[in-house]
Scaffold this active site. Sequence first.
Site, mmCIF file in Angstrom:
data_model
loop_
_atom_site.group_PDB
_atom_site.id
_atom_site.type_symbol
_atom_site.label_atom_id
_atom_site.label_comp_id
_atom_site.label_asym_id
_atom_site.label_seq_id
_atom_site.Cartn_x
_atom_site.Cartn_y
_atom_site.Cartn_z
ATOM 1 N N LYS A 115 -8.955 33.605 29.170
ATOM 2 C CA LYS A 115 -8.280 32.867 30.226
ATOM 3 C C LYS A 115 -7.122 33.646 30.839
ATOM 4 C CE LYS A 115 -11.067 29.804 28.592
ATOM 5 N NZ LYS A 115 -12.440 29.764 29.099
ATOM 6 N N GLU A 202 1.067 27.796 30.483
ATOM 7 C CA GLU A 202 1.181 27.632 31.924
ATOM 8 C C GLU A 202 1.925 26.339 32.212
ATOM 9 O OE1 GLU A 202 -2.959 27.710 32.964
ATOM 10 O OE2 GLU A 202 -3.132 25.534 32.946
ATOM 11 N N HIS A 237 -6.846 16.222 26.669
ATOM 12 C CA HIS A 237 -7.563 17.358 27.273
ATOM 13 C C HIS A 237 -9.038 17.391 26.902
ATOM 14 C CE1 HIS A 237 -3.446 18.436 28.021
ATOM 15 N NE2 HIS A 237 -3.216 18.532 26.730
ATOM 16 N N ARG A 294 -20.010 30.042 30.133
ATOM 17 C CA ARG A 294 -21.061 29.420 29.322
ATOM 18 C C ARG A 294 -21.583 28.198 30.052
ATOM 19 N NH1 ARG A 294 -18.298 24.871 27.815
ATOM 20 N NH2 ARG A 294 -16.077 25.093 27.478
#
Length: 517
Positions: A115, A202, A237, A294
Site C-alpha cells: 500500500k 494516513e 473496517h 487479488r
Amino acid sequence: MRRILIANRGEIALRVLRACRDAGLTPLMVFSEADRDSLPIRLADDARPIGPPPPASSYLDIEAILKAARAMRADAVHPGYGFLSENPAFAEACEAQGLIFIGPPPAAMRAMGDKVEARRRMAARGVPVIPGLTERATGPAGTAAILAFADQAGYPILLKAAAGGGGKGMRVVHAPGELAAALRAARSEAKASFGDDGIYAEKYLEKVRHVEIQVLADRHGQAVHLGERECSLQRRHQKLIEESPSTAVTPATRERMGALALEAVRASGYFSAGTVEFLLGDTGQPYFMEVNARLQVEHPVTEMTTGYDLVREQIDIARGKRLSIRQENIRRRGWAIECRILAEDPAHDFRPCPGRIAELRLPAGPGIRVDTALLPGDEISLYYDALIAKLVAWGRTRGQAIARMRRALDEFVVAGIETTIPFHREVMNDPGFRDGAIDVGYVDRELPRLIAPLLEPGPDLDEAVIAAAIVASEESTRASVSMPSAASEPGAVASPWLLAGRRALMHSRRSNIRTGS
C-alpha cells in the site's frame, strides 16, 4: 495449464473450483485439519493436508503448499483472497517451482499490493491520494514517524497493514495516548493475517464513501474497468454490505474513477483481476486509497451487473490469453447488493459466535445468488474468518434488488449459532439505507438504532414454548408410534411422515426465533 491448486478454503475455494470445472480444468485442494471434511475438499479431484488449523501453520505455510502442489502435479496455483493472495514471495516461490501463479506478477504485486509503494507511485502520476506516510513504520523510528505525522495532520489517523486488505491490521487512533496499543494490535493482526507486520499511517477521513473500481488487465497491455462497487457499509473496517452501482457515482465520476484505476494498472505493469479503492467526498472528488492485487470478496455484485465471470477471466489471463472484453462493449445491467452473512451476534457488539451449524436453509428464487461452502453439521471455527455465506440479490432497479434481498433474508435459516441475518434485515428496512444516504461511518453511527429491535423480546415467545412442548411430547412418544391403517380413523396415531413434517416445522420456527426472524 490443466491442474490448478487452490491455495485457500471456504466459499472462495469452492468458487474457484467451480470456475475450474467450467473451464475443463482439474481442481486440486489443500486443507488444514479443521477443513478436512469441508465441501471443497469433497469436490476436488485431489486434496492434501498442509497442517493444523492455525493459518500460520497451514494456509500461510508456503513450503507446505508447494510440497502439496508437487505431490499433486499441479500446473498452476490460484490463491483466492486473503492468506497469501497478495504475497509476492509466494508468487515468486510458485514461479520458481514452475507453477503459474493466477494473479498479478510479483513486481506489480510489490508495487501495488504494497500500500505504501502504491501511494507513492500514484502520487507521482498526479493521482489524488489521502495524506499519509510515504514509508513503512517499523520499530521505534516508525512509531516516532507516525507520532510526527499525527501532530502535523491532526487526529484521527488510520493505521493500516502495508501488505494486505480486508480490514485486517487497521486501527483508528483518536489521540496520542491510544497510539502504542493500536500499533501493537495492528501489527499483530497484520502478521497473523498476511505474514507481514508492516504498518503505515494516513489521515482518517470522515463522512466519505468507500467506492472501488474493478479492473481486468491481460499480459498484452489491454485493460478495462467494469465500473464501481459501493462498500461504505462497514464496521471496524470490515465490509458488511456492498452494492453496484453506487448511488453517489454519476456517469462523469465513474468515467474519471475508471480512468484513474486504469492509470494505476499502467503504472505498475499489472495484469490479472484487481481492485482500485477510493474514498469519495461530498464534492465527488475521488482520493486513491490502495490497490487490492487479488480477487475481492465482493466480486459477485460486479458479475451480476456485467455478466462476466471474473474468476474465469483471471484463469484465461494467466494462460496468456488476450482479453475478449472491450471497454466500449461493457454494458452494466440492473443493480446488485451483497450481504455478508457472518457468524457474529450483532445485538452484542458483533461478538464472534463459533459453533456447529445445526440446520442450514438457503434462500433461492429470481435474482438470488448464495456463495457458501457450508453444509448442515459443519463447524464455524475461531481460527478463520466468520463468513458463513455471501447473499447477493439482483434487480432491474435498486428498489427491486432491496425487495429481493429482504425476501431472501426472511428465507435464510441458520440454526445453532447467532448470525448477522437480523442486522441485515434491519438495514434493508432502514430509510437511510433505502435512500442511499450512507457513508463509511453509517453503521457505527446508526448501530444503536439498528440493533434496538434485536434486543426486544420476540413476538413468537409463546410459539416457542408451544414448539418446545410439542417436541418434548414427540420425544416421549416416538418409541410407541405405529403406522395407522388410515390417518383419518378416530384415535389413529399420526404417521411417522406427519410427525417428521411437524418436527421440521417446529425446528424451522425455533431457528427463526433464534436468528430474529
